[in-house]
Design a protein around this motif. Structure first.
Motif, PDB file in Angstrom:
ATOM      1  N   VAL A 252      63.610 -91.505 -25.735  1.00  0.00           N
ATOM      2  CA  VAL A 252      63.590 -92.547 -24.709  1.00  0.00           C
ATOM      3  C   VAL A 252      62.137 -92.833 -24.316  1.00  0.00           C
ATOM      4  O   VAL A 252      61.445 -91.968 -23.784  1.00  0.00           O
ATOM      5  CB  VAL A 252      64.415 -92.146 -23.473  1.00  0.00           C
TER       6      VAL A 252
ATOM      7  N   ALA B 208      67.770 -98.628 -22.638  1.00  0.00           N
ATOM      8  CA  ALA B 208      66.706 -97.690 -23.005  1.00  0.00           C
ATOM      9  C   ALA B 208      66.062 -98.137 -24.307  1.00  0.00           C
ATOM     10  O   ALA B 208      66.756 -98.470 -25.266  1.00  0.00           O
ATOM     11  CB  ALA B 208      67.259 -96.274 -23.149  1.00  0.00           C
TER      12      ALA B 208
ATOM     13  N   TRP C 135      66.288 -87.466 -23.979  1.00  0.00           N
ATOM     14  CA  TRP C 135      65.546 -87.518 -22.714  1.00  0.00           C
ATOM     15  C   TRP C 135      64.609 -86.303 -22.639  1.00  0.00           C
ATOM     16  O   TRP C 135      65.069 -85.161 -22.749  1.00  0.00           O
ATOM     17  CB  TRP C 135      66.494 -87.447 -21.526  1.00  0.00           C
TER      18      TRP C 135
ATOM     19  N   PHE D 219      68.935 -83.499 -23.720  1.00  0.00           N
ATOM     20  CA  PHE D 219      67.878 -83.231 -22.744  1.00  0.00           C
ATOM     21  C   PHE D 219      66.982 -82.158 -23.344  1.00  0.00           C
ATOM     22  O   PHE D 219      67.452 -81.053 -23.671  1.00  0.00           O
ATOM     23  CB  PHE D 219      68.480 -82.798 -21.409  1.00  0.00           C
TER      24      PHE D 219
ATOM     25  N   GLU E 197      73.669 -87.596 -25.577  1.00  0.00           N
ATOM     26  CA  GLU E 197      72.393 -87.399 -24.903  1.00  0.00           C
ATOM     27  C   GLU E 197      71.870 -85.980 -25.108  1.00  0.00           C
ATOM     28  O   GLU E 197      72.592 -85.005 -24.893  1.00  0.00           O
ATOM     29  CB  GLU E 197      72.542 -87.667 -23.406  1.00  0.00           C
TER      30      GLU E 197
ATOM     31  N   TRP F 107      63.354 -96.767 -19.639  1.00  0.00           N
ATOM     32  CA  TRP F 107      64.750 -96.903 -19.212  1.00  0.00           C
ATOM     33  C   TRP F 107      64.807 -97.746 -17.945  1.00  0.00           C
ATOM     34  O   TRP F 107      63.997 -97.561 -17.035  1.00  0.00           O
ATOM     35  CB  TRP F 107      65.333 -95.508 -18.963  1.00  0.00           C
TER      36      TRP F 107
ATOM     37  N   ARG G  92      68.346 -87.417 -14.013  1.00  0.00           N
ATOM     38  CA  ARG G  92      69.620 -87.746 -14.674  1.00  0.00           C
ATOM     39  C   ARG G  92      70.356 -86.464 -15.068  1.00  0.00           C
ATOM     40  O   ARG G  92      71.570 -86.344 -14.882  1.00  0.00           O
ATOM     41  CB  ARG G  92      69.372 -88.624 -15.896  1.00  0.00           C
TER      42      ARG G  92
ATOM     43  N   TYR H 242      64.245 -88.883 -15.894  1.00  0.00           N
ATOM     44  CA  TYR H 242      65.096 -88.292 -16.918  1.00  0.00           C
ATOM     45  C   TYR H 242      65.611 -86.924 -16.454  1.00  0.00           C
ATOM     46  O   TYR H 242      66.763 -86.560 -16.692  1.00  0.00           O
ATOM     47  CB  TYR H 242      64.338 -88.135 -18.236  1.00  0.00           C
TER      48      TYR H 242
END
Length: 241
Positions: A189, A163, A70, A37, A35, A192, A92, A89
């Protein structure tokens, strides 16, 4: 004879109209969700997004790792509202920070298999030896069918995450730290959703895509987690087109 012919024609027509299913499977060993960010308002994010985009050419894509990007919204205050960002997001990323007892969040931020990770750490494709449970996914049109072998971890509080991802997306930034740049996004993304797993199965719609977003490539990422814990336990995914 005429009735039989009409029946055959109807059957052929219905078969041609029905969308074919796309299937994806994780295997038994845990596949890490990788992932990123990121934000269009962050000047240090484009190199990280470029690195993520290059994973499209990696042989182990989807088999050994599942990448997602994200877009967070806390840099919108710098003058460029990121249209791909979503508070969910950002939440998260904060959930991860709380789990790690971290005092802050940052971009670009990388997470591999639920752990804070940096590119220089290496080992992105390591899958580990533990049994993660086989995750099978079938996508028919806009419907996602999921089955998960829960024998290794039980069924308590398990959730499936789906997603929709977009690639080949170009964005011209007109203000903020990346003013004047044309940014390119992969594994972004676009939507989601989550749903509890009942008896190892779940059926849910594919998250909707904003009709104004031009995404020449689309993919799906699916992973299993527990309620109130962002850590992915198993993941799979693949191209939708």
């Amino acid at each position: 004879m005429r009735t039989l012919l009409l029946s055959a024609l109807v059957a052929v027509s219905m078969s041609a109209a029905a969308p074919s299913a796309k299937t994806f499977s994780s295997g038994e060993q845990p596949v890490p969700l990788v992932e990123l960010f990121t934000s269009e308002g962050c000047s240090s994010c484009p190199p990280a997004e470029h690195w993520l985009g290059e994973l499209r050419e990696e042989e182990g894509l989807w088999r050994d790792f599942v990448p997602v990007a994200w877009h967070v919204n806390y840099w919108d205050r710098l003058g460029w509202p990121d249209k791909f960002a979503d508070k969910a997001y950002t939440d998260r990323q904060y959930a991860y920070a709380e789990q790690w007892n971290a005092r802050s969040v940052y971009t670009p931020g990388l997470v591999r298999g639920g752990d804070e990770w940096r590119i220089r750490d290496g080992g992105m494709t390591e899958r580990g030896s533990a049994r993660g449970g086989v995750l099978n996914v079938s996508v028919t049109g806009e419907t996602v069918s999921v089955s998960f072998d829960t024998a290794s971890m039980g069924t308590k509080d398990l959730r499936v995450n789906v997603a929709r991802l977009g690639g080949g997306i170009a964005s011209n930034v007109r203000s903020g730290e990346n003013r004047g740049k044309k940014l390119e996004h992969e594994f972004l993304v676009l939507g989601w959703s989550q749903q509890p797993i009942r008896s190892g199965k779940a059926l849910l719609p594919l998250p909707e895509k904003d009709a104004t977003v031009n995404a020449p490539r689309q993919a799906i990422a699916v992973w299993i987690s527990r309620a109130d814990d962002p850590t992915p336990l198993q993941a799979t995914g693949g191209w939708l087109d």
